[in-house]
Design an enzyme around this catalytic site. Structure first.
Site, PDB file in Angstrom:
ATOM      1  N   ASP A 141       9.276   3.002  -0.510  1.00  0.00           N
ATOM      2  CA  ASP A 141       8.272   3.710   0.268  1.00  0.00           C
ATOM      3  C   ASP A 141       8.510   3.348   1.731  1.00  0.00           C
ATOM      4  OD1 ASP A 141       6.114   4.686   1.596  1.00  0.00           O
ATOM      5  OD2 ASP A 141       4.591   3.743   0.318  1.00  0.00           O
ATOM      6  N   TYR A 190       0.861  -1.185   0.000  1.00  0.00           N
ATOM      7  CA  TYR A 190       0.000   0.000   0.000  1.00  0.00           C
ATOM      8  C   TYR A 190       0.892   1.229   0.000  1.00  0.00           C
ATOM      9  CZ  TYR A 190      -3.370   3.519   1.641  1.00  0.00           C
ATOM     10  OH  TYR A 190      -4.156   4.648   1.766  1.00  0.00           O
ATOM     11  N   LYS A 235       4.439   9.205   8.695  1.00  0.00           N
ATOM     12  CA  LYS A 235       4.242   8.670  10.052  1.00  0.00           C
ATOM     13  C   LYS A 235       5.237   9.221  11.087  1.00  0.00           C
ATOM     14  CE  LYS A 235       1.816   4.629   8.247  1.00  0.00           C
ATOM     15  NZ  LYS A 235       0.431   4.619   8.630  1.00  0.00           N
TER      16      LYS A 235
HETATM   17  C1  LIG Z   1       3.847   2.312   3.149  1.00  0.00           C
HETATM   18  C2  LIG Z   1       2.822   3.402   3.143  1.00  0.00           C
HETATM   19  N1  LIG Z   1       2.867   4.325   2.184  1.00  0.00           N
HETATM   20  C3  LIG Z   1       1.991   5.349   2.146  1.00  0.00           C
HETATM   21  C4  LIG Z   1       1.006   5.469   3.097  1.00  0.00           C
HETATM   22  C5  LIG Z   1       0.059   6.618   3.072  1.00  0.00           C
HETATM   23  O1  LIG Z   1       0.334   7.485   4.120  1.00  0.00           O
HETATM   24  P1  LIG Z   1      -0.790   8.483   4.689  1.00  0.00           P
HETATM   25  O2  LIG Z   1      -1.837   7.623   5.308  1.00  0.00           O
HETATM   26  O3  LIG Z   1      -0.043   9.354   5.637  1.00  0.00           O
HETATM   27  O4  LIG Z   1      -1.294   9.240   3.513  1.00  0.00           O
HETATM   28  C6  LIG Z   1       0.914   4.519   4.115  1.00  0.00           C
HETATM   29  C7  LIG Z   1      -0.145   4.600   5.134  1.00  0.00           C
HETATM   30  O5  LIG Z   1      -0.393   3.703   5.894  1.00  0.00           O
HETATM   31  C8  LIG Z   1       1.850   3.464   4.144  1.00  0.00           C
HETATM   32  O6  LIG Z   1       1.822   2.534   5.104  1.00  0.00           O
END
Ligand SMILES: Cc1ncc(COP(=O)(O)O)c(C=O)c1O
Length: 439
Positions: free
Chosen positions: A248, A153, A276
Protein backbone atom coordinates in the site's frame (compact mmCIF):
# COMPACT_ATOMS: atom_id res chain seq x y z
CA UNK A 1 18.04 23.55 30.28
CA UNK A 2 17.19 27.12 29.49
CA UNK A 3 13.71 28.35 30.34
CA UNK A 4 11.75 29.14 27.20
CA UNK A 5 8.80 31.48 27.10
CA UNK A 6 5.48 30.05 26.06
CA UNK A 7 4.14 31.94 23.06
CA UNK A 8 0.87 33.79 23.29
CA UNK A 9 -2.14 31.86 22.01
CA UNK A 10 -3.16 32.79 18.48
CA UNK A 11 -6.69 34.02 17.95
CA UNK A 12 -9.02 31.22 16.88
CA UNK A 13 -12.20 33.26 17.12
CA UNK A 14 -13.38 32.82 13.52
CA UNK A 15 -12.28 29.19 13.36
CA UNK A 16 -14.17 28.50 16.61
CA UNK A 17 -17.27 30.15 15.21
CA UNK A 18 -17.06 28.10 12.01
CA UNK A 19 -16.48 24.95 14.04
CA UNK A 20 -19.61 25.59 16.14
CA UNK A 21 -21.59 25.91 12.92
CA UNK A 22 -19.95 22.84 11.39
CA UNK A 23 -20.98 20.75 14.41
CA UNK A 24 -24.59 21.27 13.34
CA UNK A 25 -23.83 19.89 9.91
CA UNK A 26 -21.24 17.14 10.34
CA UNK A 27 -20.56 14.48 12.96
CA UNK A 28 -17.95 16.05 15.22
CA UNK A 29 -18.01 19.11 12.96
CA UNK A 30 -15.71 17.51 10.38
CA UNK A 31 -15.67 15.37 7.26
CA UNK A 32 -12.74 13.23 8.40
CA UNK A 33 -12.17 12.43 12.08
CA UNK A 34 -8.55 13.44 12.71
CA UNK A 35 -9.34 17.00 11.60
CA UNK A 36 -11.37 17.47 14.80
CA UNK A 37 -8.26 18.24 16.91
CA UNK A 38 -9.37 15.71 19.56
CA UNK A 39 -5.77 14.83 20.43
CA UNK A 40 -4.43 18.37 20.65
CA UNK A 41 -5.40 21.70 22.20
CA UNK A 42 -8.10 24.00 20.94
CA UNK A 43 -10.60 23.99 18.13
CA UNK A 44 -9.58 23.00 14.60
CA UNK A 45 -8.29 25.76 12.39
CA UNK A 46 -10.41 26.47 9.34
CA UNK A 47 -8.04 27.04 6.47
CA UNK A 48 -8.80 29.65 3.83
CA UNK A 49 -5.92 29.42 1.44
CA UNK A 50 -2.44 28.09 0.81
CA UNK A 51 0.54 29.26 -1.20
CA UNK A 52 3.84 27.40 -1.49
CA UNK A 53 4.62 26.04 2.01
CA UNK A 54 2.27 28.47 3.76
CA UNK A 55 -1.39 28.33 4.76
CA UNK A 56 -3.69 30.98 6.22
CA UNK A 57 -6.65 30.32 8.50
CA UNK A 58 -9.98 32.11 8.86
CA UNK A 59 -8.52 34.39 11.56
CA UNK A 60 -5.74 35.49 9.25
CA UNK A 61 -3.03 33.48 11.04
CA UNK A 62 -0.24 32.31 8.76
CA UNK A 63 1.50 28.97 9.18
CA UNK A 64 4.32 27.04 7.59
CA UNK A 65 2.61 23.77 6.71
CA UNK A 66 4.16 20.37 7.49
CA UNK A 67 0.89 18.48 7.17
CA UNK A 68 0.63 19.20 3.43
CA UNK A 69 -2.93 17.88 3.27
CA UNK A 70 -1.67 14.62 4.86
CA UNK A 71 0.89 14.03 2.14
CA UNK A 72 -0.46 14.84 -1.33
CA UNK A 73 1.15 18.28 -1.57
CA UNK A 74 4.76 17.32 -2.23
CA UNK A 75 5.03 20.52 -4.30
CA UNK A 76 3.30 22.71 -1.72
CA UNK A 77 0.18 24.80 -2.26
CA UNK A 78 -0.98 26.66 -5.33
CA UNK A 79 1.79 25.34 -7.58
CA UNK A 80 1.52 27.34 -10.83
CA UNK A 81 1.93 24.32 -13.14
CA UNK A 82 -0.86 22.42 -11.36
CA UNK A 83 -3.14 25.43 -11.09
CA UNK A 84 -2.76 26.21 -14.80
CA UNK A 85 -3.37 22.60 -15.85
CA UNK A 86 -6.51 22.45 -13.73
CA UNK A 87 -7.73 25.81 -15.00
CA UNK A 88 -7.17 24.74 -18.60
CA UNK A 89 -9.27 21.64 -18.04
CA UNK A 90 -12.04 23.48 -16.20
CA UNK A 91 -12.98 25.31 -19.40
CA UNK A 92 -13.41 22.00 -21.22
CA UNK A 93 -15.65 20.18 -18.80
CA UNK A 94 -15.54 18.59 -15.37
CA UNK A 95 -16.53 15.02 -16.09
CA UNK A 96 -17.79 12.98 -19.03
CA UNK A 97 -18.09 9.42 -17.76
CA UNK A 98 -16.25 8.46 -20.95
CA UNK A 99 -12.54 7.90 -21.59
CA UNK A 100 -10.26 10.91 -22.12
CA UNK A 101 -6.72 11.22 -23.45
CA UNK A 102 -5.73 12.62 -20.06
CA UNK A 103 -6.11 9.17 -18.48
CA UNK A 104 -3.75 7.74 -21.11
CA UNK A 105 -1.29 10.56 -20.49
CA UNK A 106 -1.17 10.06 -16.73
CA UNK A 107 -0.95 6.28 -17.10
CA UNK A 108 1.85 6.64 -19.64
CA UNK A 109 3.79 8.97 -17.36
CA UNK A 110 3.48 6.50 -14.50
CA UNK A 111 4.01 3.24 -16.34
CA UNK A 112 7.00 4.44 -18.33
CA UNK A 113 8.72 5.53 -15.11
CA UNK A 114 7.70 2.67 -12.81
CA UNK A 115 9.01 -0.79 -13.52
CA UNK A 116 6.91 -2.38 -10.75
CA UNK A 117 3.55 -2.17 -12.52
CA UNK A 118 2.49 -2.92 -16.09
CA UNK A 119 -1.16 -1.87 -15.95
CA UNK A 120 -3.03 0.52 -13.74
CA UNK A 121 -6.63 1.41 -12.85
CA UNK A 122 -7.56 4.89 -11.57
CA UNK A 123 -10.04 5.30 -8.74
CA UNK A 124 -10.91 8.27 -6.54
CA UNK A 125 -9.26 7.65 -3.15
CA UNK A 126 -6.67 5.58 -1.36
CA UNK A 127 -9.41 3.65 0.41
CA UNK A 128 -10.95 2.70 -2.90
CA UNK A 129 -7.58 1.68 -4.33
CA UNK A 130 -6.81 -0.65 -1.44
CA UNK A 131 -10.32 -2.07 -1.26
CA UNK A 132 -10.11 -2.89 -4.97
CA UNK A 133 -6.63 -4.39 -4.62
CA UNK A 134 -7.90 -6.72 -1.90
CA UNK A 135 -10.81 -7.83 -4.08
CA UNK A 136 -8.41 -8.40 -6.96
CA UNK A 137 -6.11 -10.50 -4.74
CA UNK A 138 -9.06 -12.57 -3.57
CA UNK A 139 -10.42 -13.00 -7.09
CA UNK A 140 -7.02 -13.89 -8.49
CA UNK A 141 -6.04 -16.42 -5.81
CA UNK A 142 -9.57 -17.70 -5.16
CA UNK A 143 -8.80 -17.43 -1.46
CA UNK A 144 -10.51 -15.27 1.16
CA UNK A 145 -8.21 -14.45 4.03
CA UNK A 146 -5.91 -11.47 4.17
CA UNK A 147 -3.11 -10.61 6.54
CA UNK A 148 -2.50 -7.07 7.73
CA UNK A 149 -0.19 -5.56 10.32
CA UNK A 150 -1.01 -3.85 13.57
CA UNK A 151 -0.22 -0.17 13.10
CA UNK A 152 -0.77 -0.09 9.34
CA UNK A 153 -3.71 1.93 8.05
CA UNK A 154 -5.15 1.13 4.66
CA UNK A 155 -8.24 3.31 4.50
CA UNK A 156 -11.67 2.60 5.89
CA UNK A 157 -12.98 -0.37 3.92
CA UNK A 158 -14.57 -3.09 6.07
CA UNK A 159 -11.91 -5.77 5.63
CA UNK A 160 -9.20 -3.38 6.79
CA UNK A 161 -10.86 -1.73 9.78
CA UNK A 162 -9.61 -4.57 11.86
CA UNK A 163 -7.20 -4.56 14.77
CA UNK A 164 -5.23 -7.36 16.36
CA UNK A 165 -6.82 -9.65 18.89
CA UNK A 166 -4.63 -11.01 21.67
CA UNK A 167 -2.01 -13.64 20.95
CA UNK A 168 0.63 -14.13 18.30
CA UNK A 169 -1.78 -14.91 15.51
CA UNK A 170 -5.48 -14.30 15.90
CA UNK A 171 -8.45 -13.41 13.83
CA UNK A 172 -8.82 -9.70 13.90
CA UNK A 173 -11.37 -7.81 15.91
CA UNK A 174 -13.29 -5.02 14.26
CA UNK A 175 -11.88 -1.60 15.06
CA UNK A 176 -15.09 0.15 14.05
CA UNK A 177 -18.73 -0.41 14.86
CA UNK A 178 -20.59 -1.56 11.78
CA UNK A 179 -17.95 -3.98 10.51
CA UNK A 180 -19.49 -7.47 10.56
CA UNK A 181 -17.58 -10.02 12.61
CA UNK A 182 -17.65 -12.31 9.58
CA UNK A 183 -15.54 -9.73 7.70
CA UNK A 184 -13.06 -9.37 10.54
CA UNK A 185 -12.77 -13.16 10.63
CA UNK A 186 -11.26 -13.04 7.16
CA UNK A 187 -8.56 -10.59 8.26
CA UNK A 188 -5.64 -11.79 10.31
CA UNK A 189 -3.69 -9.10 12.12
CA UNK A 190 -0.11 -9.60 13.28
CA UNK A 191 2.68 -7.41 14.61
CA UNK A 192 5.17 -5.81 12.25
CA UNK A 193 8.77 -6.96 12.19
CA UNK A 194 7.92 -10.41 13.59
CA UNK A 195 8.94 -13.29 11.33
CA UNK A 196 7.62 -15.94 13.68
CA UNK A 197 4.11 -14.45 13.56
CA UNK A 198 3.96 -14.53 9.77
CA UNK A 199 5.39 -18.06 9.67
CA UNK A 200 2.69 -19.11 12.11
CA UNK A 201 0.01 -17.54 9.91
CA UNK A 202 1.09 -19.61 6.94
CA UNK A 203 1.21 -22.74 9.07
CA UNK A 204 -2.24 -22.18 10.58
CA UNK A 205 -3.97 -21.00 7.42
CA UNK A 206 -2.09 -22.78 4.67
CA UNK A 207 -3.69 -22.28 1.25
CA UNK A 208 -6.22 -19.81 2.64
CA UNK A 209 -4.30 -16.51 2.48
CA UNK A 210 -5.10 -14.41 -0.57
CA UNK A 211 -2.67 -11.62 0.31
CA UNK A 212 -0.44 -9.99 2.84
CA UNK A 213 -0.80 -6.22 2.79
CA UNK A 214 1.72 -3.79 4.22
CA UNK A 215 2.26 -0.06 3.88
CA UNK A 216 5.32 0.65 1.75
CA UNK A 217 6.77 2.14 4.91
CA UNK A 218 4.24 2.17 7.76
CA UNK A 219 3.60 5.88 8.32
CA UNK A 220 0.13 6.13 9.83
CA UNK A 221 0.90 5.13 13.38
CA UNK A 222 4.23 6.78 13.81
CA UNK A 223 6.90 6.05 11.25
CA UNK A 224 7.71 2.36 11.69
CA UNK A 225 10.62 1.84 9.32
CA UNK A 226 11.06 -1.88 8.64
CA UNK A 227 14.30 -3.65 7.79
CA UNK A 228 14.64 -4.49 4.12
CA UNK A 229 15.44 -8.02 5.12
CA UNK A 230 12.04 -8.38 6.81
CA UNK A 231 10.18 -7.08 3.74
CA UNK A 232 12.23 -9.45 1.60
CA UNK A 233 11.16 -12.23 3.95
CA UNK A 234 7.51 -11.26 3.41
CA UNK A 235 8.13 -11.39 -0.33
CA UNK A 236 9.56 -14.88 -0.11
CA UNK A 237 7.03 -16.40 2.27
CA UNK A 238 4.06 -15.06 0.29
CA UNK A 239 5.52 -16.43 -2.95
CA UNK A 240 6.21 -19.83 -1.40
CA UNK A 241 2.60 -20.02 -0.25
CA UNK A 242 0.90 -18.81 -3.42
CA UNK A 243 -0.27 -15.59 -1.72
CA UNK A 244 0.07 -12.10 -3.13
CA UNK A 245 2.09 -9.34 -1.52
CA UNK A 246 0.36 -5.95 -1.67
CA UNK A 247 2.34 -2.76 -1.05
CA UNK A 248 0.00 0.00 0.00
CA UNK A 249 1.93 2.96 -1.35
CA UNK A 250 -0.76 5.57 -0.74
CA UNK A 251 1.77 7.57 1.31
CA UNK A 252 5.09 6.25 0.00
CA UNK A 253 4.18 6.18 -3.70
CA UNK A 254 5.76 9.17 -5.48
CA UNK A 255 7.06 10.26 -2.04
CA UNK A 256 10.09 8.05 -1.45
CA UNK A 257 10.82 8.34 -5.13
CA UNK A 258 8.81 8.09 -8.32
CA UNK A 259 8.70 4.31 -7.82
CA UNK A 260 7.99 4.56 -4.12
CA UNK A 261 8.89 1.95 -1.52
CA UNK A 262 9.07 -0.87 -4.09
CA UNK A 263 12.14 0.80 -5.56
CA UNK A 264 13.47 1.80 -2.15
CA UNK A 265 13.53 -1.87 -1.12
CA UNK A 266 13.99 -3.09 -4.67
CA UNK A 267 11.31 -5.68 -4.07
CA UNK A 268 8.60 -6.55 -6.57
CA UNK A 269 5.20 -6.70 -4.87
CA UNK A 270 2.28 -8.32 -6.71
CA UNK A 271 -0.14 -5.40 -6.40
CA UNK A 272 0.62 -1.77 -5.55
CA UNK A 273 -1.82 0.88 -4.44
CA UNK A 274 -1.46 4.64 -4.76
CA UNK A 275 -3.27 7.79 -3.65
CA UNK A 276 -2.40 11.21 -2.26
CA UNK A 277 0.46 12.60 -4.46
CA UNK A 278 -0.81 10.86 -7.60
CA UNK A 279 -3.63 13.41 -7.86
CA UNK A 280 -1.58 16.46 -6.85
CA UNK A 281 -4.26 17.49 -4.33
CA UNK A 282 -7.26 16.25 -6.31
CA UNK A 283 -9.06 13.00 -5.39
CA UNK A 284 -7.21 10.23 -7.23
CA UNK A 285 -6.23 6.73 -6.18
CA UNK A 286 -4.89 3.87 -8.27
CA UNK A 287 -3.85 0.28 -8.14
CA UNK A 288 -1.50 -1.50 -10.47
CA UNK A 289 0.11 -4.87 -11.08
CA UNK A 290 1.42 -7.09 -13.85
CA UNK A 291 -0.64 -7.41 -17.05
CA UNK A 292 -1.50 -10.93 -16.01
CA UNK A 293 -2.93 -9.98 -12.61
CA UNK A 294 -4.69 -6.87 -13.95
CA UNK A 295 -6.38 -8.97 -16.66
CA UNK A 296 -8.67 -10.21 -13.89
CA UNK A 297 -10.28 -6.78 -13.54
CA UNK A 298 -13.56 -6.07 -15.31
CA UNK A 299 -14.31 -5.69 -18.17
CA UNK A 300 -11.40 -8.04 -19.04
CA UNK A 301 -11.89 -10.33 -16.09
CA UNK A 302 -14.31 -11.42 -13.39
CA UNK A 303 -13.29 -9.02 -10.58
CA UNK A 304 -15.73 -6.12 -10.70
CA UNK A 305 -14.63 -2.57 -9.98
CA UNK A 306 -16.00 0.69 -11.38
CA UNK A 307 -16.42 4.41 -10.67
CA UNK A 308 -18.54 7.26 -12.04
CA UNK A 309 -15.77 9.79 -11.45
CA UNK A 310 -12.78 7.45 -11.93
CA UNK A 311 -10.10 9.05 -14.10
CA UNK A 312 -11.81 12.40 -13.64
CA UNK A 313 -10.29 14.79 -16.22
CA UNK A 314 -9.62 17.66 -13.82
CA UNK A 315 -7.98 15.32 -11.34
CA UNK A 316 -5.96 13.67 -14.13
CA UNK A 317 -4.74 17.10 -15.26
CA UNK A 318 -3.54 17.84 -11.71
CA UNK A 319 -1.86 14.43 -11.53
CA UNK A 320 -0.06 14.89 -14.85
CA UNK A 321 1.21 18.34 -13.89
CA UNK A 322 2.44 17.04 -10.54
CA UNK A 323 4.10 13.86 -11.70
CA UNK A 324 5.77 15.64 -14.65
CA UNK A 325 7.68 17.73 -12.11
CA UNK A 326 8.47 14.75 -9.88
CA UNK A 327 9.84 12.79 -12.84
CA UNK A 328 12.56 15.39 -13.42
CA UNK A 329 16.07 14.16 -12.55
CA UNK A 330 17.26 15.06 -9.07
CA UNK A 331 13.87 16.02 -7.65
CA UNK A 332 13.85 13.41 -4.90
CA UNK A 333 17.54 13.60 -4.11
CA UNK A 334 17.21 17.32 -3.40
CA UNK A 335 14.11 16.92 -1.24
CA UNK A 336 15.63 14.10 0.75
CA UNK A 337 18.82 16.07 1.32
CA UNK A 338 16.82 19.06 2.57
CA UNK A 339 14.83 16.84 4.91
CA UNK A 340 17.89 15.13 6.30
CA UNK A 341 19.63 18.45 7.01
CA UNK A 342 16.49 19.67 8.80
CA UNK A 343 16.22 16.51 10.87
CA UNK A 344 19.94 16.43 11.66
CA UNK A 345 19.88 19.96 13.04
CA UNK A 346 17.02 19.01 15.33
CA UNK A 347 18.75 15.82 16.39
CA UNK A 348 21.85 17.78 17.35
CA UNK A 349 19.70 20.15 19.40
CA UNK A 350 17.88 17.26 21.06
CA UNK A 351 21.15 15.56 21.99
CA UNK A 352 22.65 18.81 23.33
CA UNK A 353 19.62 19.29 25.55
CA UNK A 354 19.23 15.64 26.59
CA UNK A 355 15.62 15.52 25.49
CA UNK A 356 13.93 12.14 25.37
CA UNK A 357 12.70 12.44 21.82
CA UNK A 358 13.80 10.80 18.59
CA UNK A 359 13.18 11.87 15.04
CA UNK A 360 12.74 9.08 12.54
CA UNK A 361 12.93 9.95 8.88
CA UNK A 362 12.81 8.46 5.42
CA UNK A 363 12.66 10.36 2.13
CA UNK A 364 10.84 13.59 2.94
CA UNK A 365 8.80 12.08 5.80
CA UNK A 366 9.71 12.56 9.46
CA UNK A 367 8.18 11.74 12.82
CA UNK A 368 8.79 12.80 16.41
CA UNK A 369 8.80 9.88 18.84
CA UNK A 370 8.91 10.83 22.50
CA UNK A 371 10.93 7.83 23.52
CA UNK A 372 14.42 6.73 24.50
CA UNK A 373 14.28 3.80 22.05
CA UNK A 374 16.62 4.13 19.10
CA UNK A 375 14.38 2.11 16.85
CA UNK A 376 10.60 1.82 16.72
CA UNK A 377 9.34 -0.82 14.33
CA UNK A 378 6.14 -2.04 15.98
CA UNK A 379 2.97 -0.22 16.98
CA UNK A 380 3.13 -1.53 20.57
CA UNK A 381 6.50 0.17 21.10
CA UNK A 382 4.74 3.56 21.14
CA UNK A 383 3.69 4.64 24.61
CA UNK A 384 0.32 6.46 24.37
CA UNK A 385 1.30 8.51 27.44
CA UNK A 386 4.14 10.07 25.44
CA UNK A 387 1.56 11.85 23.28
CA UNK A 388 1.06 14.45 26.00
CA UNK A 389 4.38 15.96 24.97
CA UNK A 390 3.31 16.13 21.34
CA UNK A 391 0.12 17.87 22.42
CA UNK A 392 2.09 20.60 24.18
CA UNK A 393 4.53 20.89 21.30
CA UNK A 394 1.67 21.14 18.80
CA UNK A 395 0.10 24.08 20.62
CA UNK A 396 3.43 25.88 20.94
CA UNK A 397 4.11 25.33 17.24
CA UNK A 398 0.75 26.70 16.14
CA UNK A 399 1.37 29.72 18.33
CA UNK A 400 4.67 30.20 16.51
CA UNK A 401 3.14 29.86 13.05
CA UNK A 402 3.99 26.22 12.35
CA UNK A 403 1.28 23.74 11.34
CA UNK A 404 1.68 20.01 12.03
CA UNK A 405 -0.96 17.28 11.87
CA UNK A 406 -3.13 17.30 15.01
CA UNK A 407 -1.92 13.96 16.39
CA UNK A 408 1.40 12.67 17.61
CA UNK A 409 0.91 9.46 15.65
CA UNK A 410 1.01 11.40 12.40
CA UNK A 411 4.14 12.09 10.39
CA UNK A 412 5.30 15.43 9.01
CA UNK A 413 6.10 16.07 5.35
CA UNK A 414 8.57 18.44 3.73
CA UNK A 415 7.58 19.72 0.32
CA UNK A 416 9.66 21.14 -2.49
CA UNK A 417 8.04 24.50 -1.68
CA UNK A 418 9.64 24.73 1.79
CA UNK A 419 12.38 27.33 1.39
CA UNK A 420 15.59 27.56 3.42
CA UNK A 421 13.99 30.49 5.23
CA UNK A 422 10.81 28.47 5.99
CA UNK A 423 12.92 25.69 7.40
CA UNK A 424 15.11 27.99 9.48
CA UNK A 425 12.01 29.66 10.97
CA UNK A 426 10.49 26.25 11.65
CA UNK A 427 13.66 24.94 13.29
CA UNK A 428 13.76 27.87 15.69
CA UNK A 429 10.09 27.31 16.58
CA UNK A 430 10.56 23.57 16.92
CA UNK A 431 13.50 23.98 19.29
CA UNK A 432 11.55 26.33 21.56
CA UNK A 433 8.43 24.16 21.43
CA UNK A 434 10.38 21.02 22.26
CA UNK A 435 11.95 22.68 25.28
CA UNK A 436 8.53 23.74 26.52
CA UNK A 437 7.14 20.21 26.01
CA UNK A 438 9.85 18.96 28.38
CA UNK A 439 9.36 21.62 31.08
C1 LIG B 1 -1.27 3.94 3.57
C2 LIG B 1 -2.66 4.44 3.36
N1 LIG B 1 -3.53 3.68 2.70
C3 LIG B 1 -4.79 4.09 2.45
C4 LIG B 1 -5.22 5.32 2.88
C5 LIG B 1 -6.60 5.79 2.57
O1 LIG B 1 -6.56 6.81 1.63
P1 LIG B 1 -7.76 7.87 1.50
O2 LIG B 1 -7.76 8.66 2.76
O3 LIG B 1 -7.42 8.64 0.27
O4 LIG B 1 -9.00 7.06 1.33
C6 LIG B 1 -4.35 6.15 3.58
C7 LIG B 1 -4.79 7.47 4.08
O5 LIG B 1 -4.15 8.12 4.86
C8 LIG B 1 -3.03 5.70 3.82
O6 LIG B 1 -2.15 6.46 4.47
Amino acid sequence: MSKTMKAQDISREKSAELFEKAKNYFPGGVNSPVRAFKSVYGTPLFIERGDKAHIWDADGNEFIDFCCSWGPLILGHNTPEIREAVQAQLGKGLSFGAPTALENNLADLILSNNKFIEKIRFVSSGTEAVMSAIRLARGYTKRDKIVKFEGCYHGHSDSLLVKAGSGLVTFGETSSAGVPKAFADETIVIALNDKEAIKQVFTDFKDQIAAVIIEGVPANNGLLIQDKEYIQFLREITKENGSLLIFDEVITGFRLGFEGAAKYYNIQPDILTYGKIIGGGMPVGAYGASKEIMSNISPDGAVYQAGTLSGNPVAMAAGIATLSILAQPGFYEKLEKTTLAFVEELRTFIAANNLEVKIFTIGSIFWFAFTSDNQIQRADQIDPASMVKYKIMHRELLNRGIYFGPSGYEVGFISAAHTAEDLATSLAALKESLLIAFE
